[in-house]
Enzyme design. Sequence first.
Site, short mmCIF file in Angstrom:
data_model
loop_
_atom_site.label_atom_id
_atom_site.label_comp_id
_atom_site.label_asym_id
_atom_site.label_seq_id
_atom_site.Cartn_x
_atom_site.Cartn_y
_atom_site.Cartn_z
N ARG A 173 -1.49 11.81 11.31
CA ARG A 173 -2.42 12.45 10.40
C ARG A 173 -2.98 13.70 11.09
O ARG A 173 -3.84 13.59 11.98
CB ARG A 173 -3.55 11.50 10.00
CG ARG A 173 -3.10 10.23 9.29
CD ARG A 173 -2.59 10.56 7.89
NE ARG A 173 -2.28 9.34 7.14
CZ ARG A 173 -1.09 8.76 7.09
NH1 ARG A 173 -0.08 9.29 7.79
NH2 ARG A 173 -0.88 7.68 6.37
N ASP A 275 4.51 2.49 4.25
CA ASP A 275 3.93 1.21 4.67
C ASP A 275 4.71 0.05 4.05
O ASP A 275 4.94 -0.97 4.71
CB ASP A 275 2.46 1.13 4.26
CG ASP A 275 1.65 2.28 4.83
OD1 ASP A 275 1.89 2.67 5.99
OD2 ASP A 275 0.77 2.80 4.11
#
Length: 335
Positions: A173, A275
């Site tokens: 991120r 994910d």
Amino acid sequence: MSGAPSAARVVAVGETMAMMRSGTIGSLAHLPSVDISLGGAESNLAIGLRRLDVPVAWVSRVGDDPLGTRVMREIRAEGVEVHCAVDPERPTGLMLKSRPSGTTTRVDYYRAGSAASALTPDDIPDGLIEQADILHLSGITPLLSETAHATNVAAVHRAVAAGVQVSLDVNYRSRLGSRELLAERLGEILEHVDIVFGGPEELSIIAPASGGAGVGTAAAADESDHQALLRALEADGRQVVVKLGADGGATLADGEIQEAPGHRVDVVDTVGAGDAFVAGYLSAQLDGLDVAARLARANACGALACTTPGDWEGAPRRRDLDALLAGGAGDPVIR
């Protein structure tokens, strides 16, 4: 910190934020309302595993506020074992998710100083990691704060001492920190990681430079060559898995690279698909399936997660996988 005996086969540690998301296309500057949900890489993974019948525990911190209560309630409702400290001084992290146009998604984070940024090694209950099969971490947590980074490191040391496998999804991120900082912090645990997940750009952050000069340098393997990235991260006993989005995925294990194509689905929202991919892969490993079958399940989970809005709501159950996989591997793209 201690607790009751756990049945969790996987332990995931990391921040989950409350989420405000728009239900229609348009800028949040003009839309009249939003829906409330939640999102976080580790809890997305935990929910994905639980829907595939894997007992899983999630460890984090939330604020002593209604959003923190909602985060814990929703994750518990999915059958995940929750170990979450309630912080009376710091708020639950918040993310805003919108669709400015029909082809774009915007995510804004309000997580500086959040309860989860104060994670410490003491937040992980005694014996929780030690009884599991896999400890799962991401590259998000070490960029939240020094104490959160220390929590990741301590968790890995506990897993190694107990003979528990360590899984890492790089999950970079950029708003949290630089590539160089992430490379440095993940470099402290990388030698102990048994399963590495990431997209090509993410794997290039931690790939050793040619000549052994270290990770995250300009001489690291080219991110456009995913097979070279897999080889750069090869280590005895380690699986390296690259997520290729619409093109599926590939794994290097035991010196051999195996690749699998993606599936053709109607895409609604790609957030959380990575994910779901990881959840599919880990669940297949725990089921004793070979690498080819792990990749097949991972690709199916990632594709199905794209078919509904939300970070975790589209994580499939076994019946969903059976329906998709019954049709074969499908076309090697997701439209």
